[in-house]
Write an enzyme that holds these catalytic residues in place. Structure first.
Site, PDB file in Angstrom:
ATOM      1  CB  CYS A 255       1.461   0.993   4.181  1.00  0.00           C
ATOM      2  SG  CYS A 255       2.473  -0.112   5.167  1.00  0.00           S
TER       3      CYS A 255
ATOM      4  NE  ARG B 208      -2.584   0.774   6.214  1.00  0.00           N
ATOM      5  CZ  ARG B 208      -2.055   1.865   5.667  1.00  0.00           C
ATOM      6  NH1 ARG B 208      -1.826   1.905   4.369  1.00  0.00           N
ATOM      7  NH2 ARG B 208      -1.772   2.910   6.426  1.00  0.00           N
TER       8      ARG B 208
ATOM      9  CG  ASP C 215      -1.888   1.118   1.309  1.00  0.00           C
ATOM     10  OD1 ASP C 215      -1.598   2.197   0.756  1.00  0.00           O
ATOM     11  OD2 ASP C 215      -2.946   0.954   1.928  1.00  0.00           O
TER      12      ASP C 215
ATOM     13  CB  CYS D 283       4.381  -0.322   2.296  1.00  0.00           C
ATOM     14  SG  CYS D 283       3.047  -1.445   2.778  1.00  0.00           S
TER      15      CYS D 283
END
Length: 240
Positions: A126, A153, A123, A129
């Site tokens: 994120c 998400r 994502d 991430c």
């Protein structure tokens, strides 16, 4: 004559036993509503079958579908407990990921032939991430290729979903992925024919609950950020 009669008597029983998975798949219901069964397979326990639904959920049933057991099935082996349910899930993940065309993935593999490949549901909004993405050059140098799939998400109506559609629609998706994870605004359209929604649905079906979600080559899912040295060890590359 006795042998022939015995064989004839046993044949219907064998036929019934062999048809139990098909019968369960066609007849399982709850409160009169047919269950969306994907497949039914035998287990090491006599008379107990694993039922997998189209949603990806699974449970266990007896032969006539009158009793269910929800949870994981373990083998008590000489080497300890073995989670047979998770092993089955891993194989399902492998098969599902192999069906995703590489043209729909965003791939970072480095210049050398990779020794291992991980698939990451990611994502762009994120933080962990982004942190994982910062380590991709080191992972590539360690012989680990990273194949990205989209998993907004917060759902397909979120801003992250729109940004990831921009990433997949960009002329150079890998550059767009890096730019998006660095917080840069993208100029590419979000309305091209892209796989973000289907990859999001795939992630849900495979048990992804958050990002990053790293799928190892054996189908095991590892949630969250993993440092390069630890991921290298998990892939069995640290001793090479």
């Amino acid at each position: 004559m006795f042998t022939l009669a015995l064989a004839a008597a046993l044949l219907p029983v064998t036929a019934i036993a062999q048809s139990v998975p098909e019968q369960l798949a066609n007849s399982l219901s709850v409160n009169g509503q047919a269950m969306p069964v994907e497949d039914v397979t035998e287990t090491p326990l006599d008379g107990i079958y694993q039922v997998r639904l189209t949603s990806g959920e699974s449970f266990y049933s007896n032969a006539d579908g009158s009793h269910f057991v929800v949870g994981d099935l373990y083998e008590n082996s000489d080497n300890g407990l073995v989670n047979l349910t998770e092993q089955a899930r891993n194989q399902e993940r492998i098969a599902a990921l192999q069906a995703v065309p590489q043209s729909e993935q965003i791939i970072f593999r480095g210049i050398e032939e990779p020794e291992a490949t991980v698939t990451v549901f990611t994502d762009t909004s994120c933080p962990y991430c982004s942190r994982l993405h910062e380590t991709v050059p080191e992972l590539n140098a360690r012989g680990i290729a990273v194949h990205y799939l989209a998993f907004p998400r917060s759902g397909m109506q979120s801003e992250a979903a729109r940004v990831m559609q921009q990433v997949w629609c960009a002329d150079n998706p890998s550059e767009a992925m890096t730019a998006a994870k660095q917080g840069e605004a993208l100029s590419s359209s979000a309305s091209c024919d892209n796989p973000v929604a289907s990859q999001y649905d795939l992630g849900l079906a495979l048990g992804v609950e958050g990002t990053p979600a790293i799928i190892l080559p054996d189908g095991q899912i590892v949630p969250g950020f993993v440092p390069p040295e630890r991921l290298t060890a998990m892939l069995g590359l640290d001793d090479e």
